[in-house]
Design a protein around this motif. Structure first.
Motif, PDB file in Angstrom:
ATOM      1  N   ASN A  56       0.822  -1.212   0.000  1.00  0.00           N
ATOM      2  CA  ASN A  56       0.000   0.000   0.000  1.00  0.00           C
ATOM      3  C   ASN A  56       0.856   1.261   0.000  1.00  0.00           C
ATOM      4  O   ASN A  56       0.370   2.346  -0.315  1.00  0.00           O
ATOM      5  CB  ASN A  56      -0.955  -0.010   1.200  1.00  0.00           C
ATOM      6  N   ASP A  57       2.115   1.136   0.381  1.00  0.00           N
ATOM      7  CA  ASP A  57       3.083   2.220   0.255  1.00  0.00           C
ATOM      8  C   ASP A  57       3.790   2.038  -1.087  1.00  0.00           C
ATOM      9  O   ASP A  57       4.748   1.270  -1.204  1.00  0.00           O
ATOM     10  CB  ASP A  57       4.082   2.175   1.419  1.00  0.00           C
ATOM     11  N   LEU A  58       3.309   2.722  -2.124  1.00  0.00           N
ATOM     12  CA  LEU A  58       3.820   2.504  -3.469  1.00  0.00           C
ATOM     13  C   LEU A  58       5.287   2.934  -3.607  1.00  0.00           C
ATOM     14  O   LEU A  58       6.046   2.328  -4.368  1.00  0.00           O
ATOM     15  CB  LEU A  58       2.942   3.241  -4.488  1.00  0.00           C
ATOM     16  N   ARG A  59       5.681   3.966  -2.877  1.00  0.00           N
ATOM     17  CA  ARG A  59       7.090   4.394  -2.918  1.00  0.00           C
ATOM     18  C   ARG A  59       7.993   3.303  -2.363  1.00  0.00           C
ATOM     19  O   ARG A  59       9.029   2.975  -2.971  1.00  0.00           O
ATOM     20  CB  ARG A  59       7.276   5.685  -2.119  1.00  0.00           C
ATOM     21  N   ALA A  60       7.620   2.733  -1.234  1.00  0.00           N
ATOM     22  CA  ALA A  60       8.415   1.655  -0.646  1.00  0.00           C
ATOM     23  C   ALA A  60       8.492   0.467  -1.593  1.00  0.00           C
ATOM     24  O   ALA A  60       9.548  -0.168  -1.739  1.00  0.00           O
ATOM     25  CB  ALA A  60       7.825   1.237   0.698  1.00  0.00           C
ATOM     26  N   ALA A  61       7.386   0.170  -2.257  1.00  0.00           N
ATOM     27  CA  ALA A  61       7.370  -0.937  -3.208  1.00  0.00           C
ATOM     28  C   ALA A  61       8.310  -0.669  -4.374  1.00  0.00           C
ATOM     29  O   ALA A  61       9.062  -1.550  -4.806  1.00  0.00           O
ATOM     30  CB  ALA A  61       5.946  -1.158  -3.714  1.00  0.00           C
ATOM     31  N   ALA A  62       8.284   0.564  -4.892  1.00  0.00           N
ATOM     32  CA  ALA A  62       9.133   0.914  -6.038  1.00  0.00           C
ATOM     33  C   ALA A  62      10.605   0.806  -5.688  1.00  0.00           C
ATOM     34  O   ALA A  62      11.418   0.293  -6.475  1.00  0.00           O
ATOM     35  CB  ALA A  62       8.786   2.316  -6.524  1.00  0.00           C
ATOM     36  N   LEU A  63      10.983   1.278  -4.523  1.00  0.00           N
ATOM     37  CA  LEU A  63      12.390   1.239  -4.120  1.00  0.00           C
ATOM     38  C   LEU A  63      12.842  -0.195  -3.835  1.00  0.00           C
ATOM     39  O   LEU A  63      13.954  -0.597  -4.213  1.00  0.00           O
ATOM     40  CB  LEU A  63      12.603   2.119  -2.889  1.00  0.00           C
ATOM     41  N   ALA A  64      11.975  -0.981  -3.203  1.00  0.00           N
ATOM     42  CA  ALA A  64      12.332  -2.367  -2.899  1.00  0.00           C
ATOM     43  C   ALA A  64      12.435  -3.209  -4.160  1.00  0.00           C
ATOM     44  O   ALA A  64      13.251  -4.144  -4.240  1.00  0.00           O
ATOM     45  CB  ALA A  64      11.304  -2.971  -1.943  1.00  0.00           C
TER      46      ALA A  64
END
Length: 325
Positions: A275-283
């Motif tokens: 649900n945290d799209l930024r965290a998903a993109a970086l990971a």
């Protein structure tokens, strides 16, 4: 949807079938309100019936709930033609994103449309469960594929952007939630491929992003091969062929944990759903491209076409049977 049907027609002859399309090109059209890129056809039932009488098809499949689909449904029910439908687009969610129309009203109309057929083809288990809970009957599976020869990793990037490169491909419209991607605080470059009614406003609001417009074929494959992560911000898609294209190109997926990404990525390890799209993109930057490519190769258009035709043949054999049983 169009890409799925194009590949279906290409694969069908090798599987003993040929497909004729009835499209808006055969009728006078007008732009759809709020979305002028989509043309709505003046397809009256008498005109549709004339085409059916000329072609004399062995079977009729209705691909969309638009004007042609509505008229074809009427002709099939009036003239006794058994038919199937497919559910590609979550129109109730799309409509409610643009107008103050309760989703339940739209779902009632869409359910009535599809339940009149012998079967409704859906692309994924998540969509099947969702529609079954809403009262849709006779749901059968029709998955999708990817052209893994066109979409593939490259040793050298065809396009040069400051990295890392986060990519979105699709319509640029409110229901695709593209701004959720553009608003992220990410290093490198955000790239958007596609067009739509929201493009001008988003391009003005996010001048640092690269808007490339519509790309197809080799040009599109070049963009995929020049990126590091594919970001999929939509929460209204039923599947998302672009997810398969990205994976085939070696790109990991960053997306919300919703229908579409859940079915394509799942527990394959080829993306990060959060649900945290930024965290998903970086990971997602840490996911090896080889894993993504290998998972994409489990999807192919020949298997998709065979599944579609098998559904048709089962209906022809037992049109009154609950195929989902």
């Amino acid at each position: 949807m169009v890409r799925s049907l194009e590949h279906l027609a290409q694969e069908a002859p090798a599987l003993g079938a040929s497909i004729a399309f009835l499209t808006p090109d055969a009728f006078r059209t007008v732009p759809m309100p709020t979305y002028r890129e989509i043309r709505l056809a003046f397809a009256m039932p008498w005109a549709v019936r004339r085409v059916v009488d000329e072609v004399k098809p062995d079977f009729i499949h209705i691909a969309t709930e638009g004007p042609i689909g509505l008229s074809m449904r009427y002709v099939c029910l009036s003239d006794g033609h058994t038919f199937t439908t497919s559910y590609h687009t979550r129109f109730p969610e799309y409509l409610s994103a643009r107008m103050p129309v309760p989703e339940r009203w739209c779902y009632a109309a869409v359910r009535r449309f599809h339940n009149a057929g012998a079967a409704t083809m859906v692309s994924s288990p998540t969509l099947e469960r969702d529609l079954a809970e809403r009262g849709f009957r006779n749901l059968v599976r029709w998955s999708r594929g990817v052209n893994a020869d066109l979409f593939c990793p490259r040793e050298e990037r065809p396009l040069s952007f400051p990295g890392p490169v986060f990519l979105y491909v699709g319509r640029v419209s409110v229901e695709k939630n593209v701004e959720a991607f553009l608003a992220l605080d990410l290093p490198g470059t955000k790239v958007v491929v596609g067009d739509g009614p929201a493009r001008a406003a988003l391009e003005a609001r996010y001048p640092e992003a690269r808007f490339l417009g519509v790309k197809t074929g080799q040009e599109l494959a070049d963009v995929y091969a020049s990126a590091d992560v594919f970001v999929f911000p939509s929460v209204t898609d039923t599947f998302g062929i672009v997810l398969l294209e990205a994976l085939a190109s070696g790109l990991p997926i960053a997306a919300f944990p919703v229908m579409g990404p859940l079915d394509v990525v799942g527990d394959s390890g080829t993306g990060v759903l959060d649900n945290d799209l930024r965290a998903a993109a970086l990971a997602a930057l840490d996911i090896p491209s080889e894993i993504c490519r290998a998972h994409a190769l489990t999807f192919n258009w020949q298997a998709s076409a065979r599944q579609f035709l098998d559904n048709i043949r089962r209906v022809q054999t037992s049109p009154q049977t609950d195929l989902a049983a």
